[in-house]
Design a protein around this motif. Structure first.
Motif, short mmCIF file in Angstrom:
data_model
loop_
_atom_site.label_atom_id
_atom_site.label_comp_id
_atom_site.label_asym_id
_atom_site.label_seq_id
_atom_site.Cartn_x
_atom_site.Cartn_y
_atom_site.Cartn_z
N GLY A 43 39.68 50.16 42.81
CA GLY A 43 40.20 48.99 43.07
C GLY A 43 39.15 48.81 44.61
N TRP A 44 38.15 49.07 45.16
CA TRP A 44 37.73 49.46 46.03
C TRP A 44 36.07 49.09 45.41
N ARG A 106 40.04 45.90 46.69
CA ARG A 106 41.29 45.30 47.04
C ARG A 106 41.99 46.14 47.61
N ARG A 107 40.81 46.93 48.44
CA ARG A 107 41.85 48.10 49.25
C ARG A 107 42.85 47.27 50.27
N ALA A 134 43.25 39.59 49.38
CA ALA A 134 43.09 40.97 49.66
C ALA A 134 40.59 39.96 49.64
N TYR A 135 41.11 39.46 49.18
CA TYR A 135 39.99 39.03 48.07
C TYR A 135 39.12 37.96 49.42
N PHE A 136 40.20 37.62 50.67
CA PHE A 136 39.27 36.48 51.69
C PHE A 136 38.52 37.68 52.97
N SER A 137 38.04 37.36 53.87
CA SER A 137 38.08 38.18 54.65
C SER A 137 38.34 39.10 55.54
N PHE A 347 41.46 42.73 35.01
CA PHE A 347 40.68 44.07 35.21
C PHE A 347 41.36 43.96 36.51
N ALA A 348 41.45 43.01 37.55
CA ALA A 348 41.59 43.58 39.01
C ALA A 348 42.78 42.64 39.25
#
Ligand SMILES: Nc1ncnc2c1ncn2[C@@H]1O[C@H](COP(=O)(O)OP(=O)(O)O)[C@@H](O)[C@H]1O
Ligand SMILES: O=P(O)(O)OC[C@H](O)CO
Length: 501
Positions: A43-44, A106-107, A134-137, A347-348
């Protein structure tokens, strides 16, 4: 203008590219270099920021050599980039303090879930137009400050800079003179208020991010500065910046409200121009800034699909049923249809319009007769179905009925996919002659700023059609395909029985 050109730098998730365009918007030279993907834990996803910079600088020089021109023949550079990917570096040394945390990483999902439980979703959506994810900065910056030793103290001492990839490139091209970003990239950080056009103090406080780390936010088309003599002895103006999906919207000349493009790359990103209006999505889409030109800000609705063309890479590298991406079309053509097989490439997790972090990839409907060809066809179909789901959400949010979809990106080379897409959307799909619309959009933004092109109207005639795909299914023929897909989507989500949404 004859001996002058515009250079677009397209810093993507898997490669850095430089493309030189002439005054007619035609490609004169392309240079591309892939770089390493790091997966330190499930996920990372990380990149080495120095490799991002060195590959980008490398292709800049290579494109000039391939075109046989000098740096002083470049009227301006436009930068476009993978968005959200987060880099923190030392303001004095220019050295990153951690690898770039990539948009796919996705951490920080757990932390996002915690914020959701605390009731932040609505507020964040109201301020930034984004879904808390978690997608965004924002949560990625916080993670770096929390996990790199001494980082928070250094940030508080004004020693550290944060930037998305555009900021990082401008910083390096100008050797630290400019720490900037543009509004379209800022709008992907989950720290930027898209109504006030300002960094949002409350969100900075929530994420514990000092304001001194942030880049100055500029428009998408203006003279920001000049390159120092790193790659050529000439100081080339940098005059355009936009996130890659926004740049593609511009390059597709989707300039009027109601115009839509879909980019089929690693993921798929559909964007609808909503003009000067911010649409409050009721269907889990993102409201985001398209661009700001001459003081006027335009907005867009976006549906982000995490796995698009990447499913074809998986057929190649994961399953080994094809050797090259292009072979997928031939393999899929060996069977009439999928014989009831559906593949959901979660998958993600699933992005728009489901936003389910825990859904997982699923193949359903297998029988003893199912073959690699059925799975390959189901994989291609999944790209079209996901796009259909996003488009339905978009039409409902914006109260419009799509007339045509403009498409670009690597997977649009697949004619089967484009036809199936037209059939599932029941609308025309148009592939333009230049599918490098991301780079073209960045070139246009830069060229407009320095007067290389007179105005936007003069650019419209450069957009030319390669092929149009007309829908060829009746509603009755389409219905069973769509019904099966809905059940498959349900299965992918039921597998983890999550309630994290
Ligand atoms: N003929 C094809 N059919 C389907 N997918 C393809 C085909 N050719 C390339 N692709 C997919 O397109 C993607 C590459 O497109 P590109 O626009 O370069 O993506 P990105 O900018 O995200 O790296 C890859 O995921 C690849 O698997
Ligand atoms: O690098 P791409 O083309 O896969 O685009 C990535 C997007 O900007 C992520 O939001």
């Amino acid at each position: 203008m004859e001996d002058k050109y515009i250079m677009a730098l397209d810093q993507g998730t898997t490669s850095s590219r430089a493309i030189i365009f002439n005054h007619d918007g035609e490609i004169v030279a392309v240079a591309q270099k892939e770089f390493k993907q790091y997966f330190p834990q499930p996920g990372w996803v990380e990149h080495d920021p120095v490799e991002i910079w060195s590959t980008q600088a490398g292709v800049t020089g290579e494109a000039l050599l391939k075109a046989g021109i000098q740096g002083d023949q470049i009227a301006a550079i436009g930068i476009t980039n993978q968005r959200e990917t987060t880099i923190v570096w030392d303001k004095k040394t220019g050295k990153p303090i951690h690898n770039a945390i990539v948009w796919q990483d996705r951490r920080t999902s757990e932390f996002c879930n915690q914020l959701k439980k605390e009731g932040w979703s609505e507020k964040i959506k109201a301020k930034t137009g984004l879904i808390l994810d978690a997608y965004f900065s924002a949560t990625k910056v916080k993670w770096i400050l929390d996990n790199v030793e001494g980082a928070r103290q250094r940030a508080e001492n004004n020693e550290l800079a944060f930037g998305t990839v555009d900021s990082w490139l401008v910083w390096n091209f100008t050797r630290g003179e400019h720490h900037i970003t543009d509004v379209s990239n800022a709008s992907r950080t989950m720290l930027y208020n898209i109504h006030d056009l300002k960094w949002d103090e409350e969100l900075l406080e929530l994420m514990d991010i000092p304001a001194s780390m942030l880049p100055r936010v500029k428009s998408s088309s203006e003279l920001y500065g000049h390159t120092v003599a790193t790659i050529t002895p000439y100081n080339i103006p940098i005059a355009g910046i936009a996130g890659d999906q926004q740049a593609a919207l511009f390059g597709q000349m989707c300039l009027e409200p109601g115009m839509v493009k879909n980019t089929y790359g690693t993921g798929c990103f559909m964007m609808l121009n909503t003009g000067e209006k911010i649409t409050d999505s009721q269907n889990n889409l993102l409201s985001t800034i398209a661009w700001q030109i001459n003081g006027k800000t335009q907005y867009a609705l976006e549906g982000s699909i995490f796995i698009g063309g990447a499913i074809v890479q998986w057929l190649r590298d994961g399953l080994g049923v094809i050797r090259h991406s292009a072979e997928v079309e031939k393999l899929a053509a060996t069977v009439e249809n999928t014989d009831g097989v559906y593949l959901v490439p979660a998958f993600a997790g699933l992005g728009a319009p489901y936003w389910n972090q825990d859904a997982r990839g699923t193949i359903v409907g297998l029988t003893r007769g199912s073959s690699a060809a059925h799975i390959a066809k189901a994989a291609l179909d999944s790209i079209a179905y996901q796009t259909m789901d996003v488009l339905n959400a978009m039409q409902s949010d914006a109260g419009i009925k799509l007339k045509e979809l403009r498409v670009d990106g690597g997977a649009t080379a697949n004619n089967y996919l484009m036809q199936f897409q037209a059939d599932m959307l029941n609308s025309k799909v148009i592939r333009p002659k230049i599918v490098e619309t991301t780079a073209l959009g960045a070139a246009y933004l830069a060229g407009l700023a320095v007067g290389y092109w007179k105005d936007i109207d003069s650019l419209k005639k450069q957009w030319l059609v390669d092929q149009e795909f007309e829908p060829a299914m009746t509603d009755e023929q389409r219905a069973p395909y769509v019904k099966g897909w809905k059940r498959a989507i349900h299965a992918a989500q039921a597998w983890t029985e999550t309630d994290s949404k």
